[in-house]
Design an enzyme around this catalytic site. Structure first.
Site, PDB file in Angstrom:
ATOM      1  CD  GLU A 156      -2.890  -1.222   0.249  1.00 33.90           C
ATOM      2  OE1 GLU A 156      -3.129  -0.165  -0.379  1.00 33.90           O
ATOM      3  OE2 GLU A 156      -3.676  -2.199   0.050  1.00 33.90           O
ATOM      4  CB  CYS A 202      -1.788   7.465   1.353  1.00 28.67           C
ATOM      5  SG  CYS A 202      -3.262   6.680   1.779  1.00 28.67           S
TER       6      CYS A 202
END
Ligand code: NAD
Length: 481
Positions: free
Chosen positions: A220, A254
């Site tokens: 991720e 993110c």
């Protein structure tokens, strides 16, 4: 860390994995009741520790709004637990599959089996959610887990360790704190699956370490997530929605909008509307507990240096600081809107991960799409347009981990959707059903009965049944083509 300490760390980690593996071997199937029991224990522990967790994150950041930790960390984990508890029985059910003619009479099904022990590496920006959400997926699939917390959120890491130790036995879940040395030893372990959340650069190192053990990885990662505003979309509305998302965690997310593509004629309307929206959300900055600080001095220096680099290379920078406050002695940093950007600037090369928002003009929508497609595939793409057909076109014309149309970041809140990047923004998915599948081995199983159709078409080849079977099959294939 001395070599001796490093050896001790490696040994402790390896012993923990061995203990979890041994416990898994004793109980490899993990009943649905046991999985729900573990999820319930985690749920209750989070409720018990909620206030202390919020305070720990606030300390680690030297200032983060309790509401941000609640909305972006605590609630999403609790929602994920509730959603998985409701669905785990259905997901874990063996699924019947179609058998080919040669296996006529056989039972064919897929068996979703826990893989064993999952390693979870956590970054600093959401130190609760990004540790516990993969854990929820791992436990739903019947696995055990070891978590490595981030050295840049040490208070939260220690508290999560305490919470997990008081909730699970060491052969179910463990937490390991420490810096890069610990992380390096951790990622060398032969886990049955490794989930890494962090930067693309470290992701490559982690994948290399996992390759030594052929450990499957879910990465991720980050990247530059664009937001494209169509010329027809009300610019003030777009700016307001973007300001809400970009303000969260002061851009240290993110999936934060990294840069905005705006029709050339609307650039100044957008920057003015964004400034107004930000000033409305944060009328003051320095002592405003709603506005999050930058996690470390190093990160703050990186952001300042990137701004200086952009300024030197000709960018126009507007600081959104309604009261004109100074920030000396704090790690607060105002939002900066940057126009007149070029590809040579670091802010257009690296993930921003902070309160800086470059605005890039486009002349046609195709040009905006080409701009995105000429760059590494991002974790998220945001598109503002009420026109559904153009929205569908955008989905087909671009690649990204996820998409949110007419807003930013909310795609992460949907448990019933996979979350994960593509290419340099990551691989693999978790959350909801995809998380369950990610942490399970989908094992194909054929059960043959007393009747054995293959015995009619086996060696010696060329027998009558074999020839008839082949004639039948080829006739079928010709019709299909
Ligand atoms: P990072 O890559 O520096 O660190 C992440 C973790 O990796 C930490 O626990 C760290 O201890 C460990 N680590 C550091 N060096 C290592 C090494 N050599 N070997 C093994 N492990 C090592 O990332 P960060 O600064 O903590 O987080 C910011 C990055 O994370 C940003 O790029 C952001 O986009 C990304 N991120 C992605 C997601 C997502 O879900 N895709 C979520 C949050 C953050």
């Amino acid at each position: 860390m001395s070599l001796e300490t490093q050896d001790t760390v490696a040994q402790t980690l390896s012993d923990t994995l061995a203990a979890q593996r041994a416990a898994f071997a004793q109980d490899p199937a993990s009943s649905i009741e046991q999985r729900i029991n573990r999820l319930n224990r985690l749920h209750n522990a989070i409720l018990d520790y909620k206030d202390r967790l919020i305070a720990a994150v606030d300390t680690d950041f030297s200032g983060r709004a309790a509401a941000e930790t609640e909305i972006l960390e605590i609630l999403p984990v609790l929602e994920g637990i509730a959603y998985n508890k409701k669905n785990v029985k259905r997901w874990a059910k063996q699924s019947r599959r179609h058998a080919p003619l040669m296996l006529f009479g056989s039972q064919t099904k897929v068996h979703y089996q826990p893989v064993g022990v999952i390693g979870i590496v956590v970054p600093w920006n959401f130190p609760i959610f990004l540790g516990l959400s993969p854990l929820v997926g791992a436990m739903t699939a019947g696995n055990r887990a070891m978590i490595k917390t981030s050295e840049f959120a040490p208070q939260t890491g220690e508290l999560i360790k305490e919470m997990i130790e008081s909730t699970f036995s060491a052969d179910e879940v463990t937490v390991h704190t420490g810096g890069v040395e610990v992380a390096t030893e951790f990622t060398k372990l032969p886990f049955d699956h490794l989930v890494f959340t962090g930067s693309t650069g470290v992701g490559k190192i982690v994948m290399r370490a996992a390759a030594e053990n052929l450990t499957p990885v879910t990465l991720e990662l980050g990247g530059k997530s664009p937001a494209i505003i169509h010329d027809d979309f009300p610019i003030e509305e777009a700016a307001k929605r973007i300001a809400f998302g970009k303000g969260l965690n002061a851009g240290q997310v993110c999936v934060s909008p990294d840069y905005i593509l705006v029709a050339r004629a609307k650039i100044s309307a957008f920057t003015a509307a964004f400034e107004k929206a930000m000033a409305g959300q944060y009328p003051t900055l320095r002592d405003n507990s709603d506005y999050t600080a930058i996690i470390t001095e190093r990160q703050q220096e990186r952001l300042e240096a990137n701004l200086a680099d952009a300024r030197e290379k000709g960018a126009t920078i507007r600081e959104i600081n309604p009261k004109g406050e100074g920030f000396d002695g704090t790690r607060k940093m105002a939002m900066h809107v940057v126009t007149d950007v070029t590809d040579e600037m670091r802010i257009m090369q690296e993930e921003i991960f902070g309160p800086i928002l470059p605005v890039v003009p486009y002349d046609t929508l195709d040009e905006a799409i080409a701009y995105v497609n000429a760059r590494p595939r991002p974790l998220a793409l945001y598109y503002f347009d009420w026109d559904k057909a153009r929205g569908e076109h955008m989905l087909n014309a671009t690649h990204s981990g996820g998409v949110c149309i007419n807003d930013v970041m909310t795609q992460v809140a949907v448990d019933d959707m996979p979350f994960g990047g593509v290419g340099p923004s990551g691989m693999g998915h978790y959350h909801g059903k995809e998380g369950f599948l990610n942490f399970s081995k989908a094992k194909g199983v054929v059960r043959k009965g007393r009747f054995n159709p293959t015995s009619y078409i086996q060696q010696p080849w060329g027998n009558r049944m074999y020839n008839a079977y082949m004639r039948f099959q080829y006739r079928r294939y010709r019709k299909i083509g």
